[in-house]
Design a protein around this motif. Structure first.
Motif, mmCIF file in Angstrom:
data_model
loop_
_atom_site.group_PDB
_atom_site.id
_atom_site.type_symbol
_atom_site.label_atom_id
_atom_site.label_comp_id
_atom_site.label_asym_id
_atom_site.label_seq_id
_atom_site.Cartn_x
_atom_site.Cartn_y
_atom_site.Cartn_z
ATOM 1 N N TYR A 250 115.603 14.368 -27.878
ATOM 2 C CA TYR A 250 115.379 14.859 -29.287
ATOM 3 C C TYR A 250 114.409 16.009 -29.081
ATOM 4 O O TYR A 250 114.300 16.887 -30.228
ATOM 5 N N SER A 251 113.572 16.325 -28.042
ATOM 6 C CA SER A 251 112.515 17.355 -27.858
ATOM 7 C C SER A 251 113.377 18.569 -27.762
ATOM 8 O O SER A 251 112.902 19.464 -28.364
ATOM 9 N N TYR A 252 114.497 18.402 -27.092
ATOM 10 C CA TYR A 252 115.262 19.873 -27.023
ATOM 11 C C TYR A 252 115.902 19.985 -28.211
ATOM 12 O O TYR A 252 115.566 21.257 -28.407
ATOM 13 N N LEU A 253 116.497 19.339 -29.191
ATOM 14 C CA LEU A 253 116.784 19.376 -30.349
ATOM 15 C C LEU A 253 115.847 20.153 -31.119
ATOM 16 O O LEU A 253 116.097 21.004 -32.050
ATOM 17 N N LYS A 254 114.651 19.408 -31.278
ATOM 18 C CA LYS A 254 113.492 19.846 -32.107
ATOM 19 C C LYS A 254 113.071 21.294 -31.789
ATOM 20 O O LYS A 254 112.841 22.326 -32.352
ATOM 21 N N PHE A 255 113.048 21.486 -30.241
ATOM 22 C CA PHE A 255 112.815 22.933 -29.942
ATOM 23 C C PHE A 255 113.677 24.030 -30.153
ATOM 24 O O PHE A 255 113.580 25.039 -30.670
ATOM 25 N N GLU A 256 115.110 23.481 -30.134
ATOM 26 C CA GLU A 256 116.004 24.431 -30.506
ATOM 27 C C GLU A 256 115.783 25.022 -32.022
ATOM 28 O O GLU A 256 116.154 26.090 -32.580
#
Length: 131
Positions: free
Chosen positions: A118-124
């Motif tokens: 989720y953190s990765y998707l939010k960052f993207e």
């Protein structure tokens, strides 16, 4: 004389506090960066890239660009944790299954791994806003 010592000691206290907060914020940013990096690694190693892109269009699953803006955080985390059960109970999951005709497999993610992806998707998604 006392007022000069008072000013000097306050100056040093202020410097110490500033350095402390800089170190603390760098630590927090580093932890967030680690979560994003781990999430990216999981996204690739678990095979998410076989069905999803981030900004590259639909494959056998939806393009995930902007997904953290389209869906609520708790819904996404639940979806990543147990998509195989949500397709029977959740209206959004049922709709996606009807559109893509391929159920998302359960990747067996731990709670921590869900947070990392989720953190990765939010960052993207945040990178797309900056452009």
């Amino acid at each position: 004389m006392k007022s000069i010592l008072f000013l000097i000691s306050n100056k040093y206290l202020a410097i110490v506090l500033v350095l402390f907060f800089i170190g603390f914020s760098n630590s927090v940013l580093s932890e967030e960066g680690d979560e994003v990096d781990k999430g990216k690694d999981l996204f690739q190693s678990k095979g998410c890239v076989a069905c999803h892109t981030i900004g590259g269009g639909k494959l056998s699953g939806p393009d995930l660009q902007g997904v953290t803006e389209r869906r609520e955080e708790e819904w996404l985390k639940k979806w990543m944790k147990s998509p195989d059960t949500m397709v029977f109970t959740d209206p959004i999951a049922k709709e996606m299954l009807a559109e893509y005709m391929v159920p998302m497999p359960n990747q067996g993610l731990t709670d921590q791994e869900v947070i990392e992806v989720y953190s990765y998707l939010k960052f993207e998604d945040s990178k797309k806003k900056e452009k």
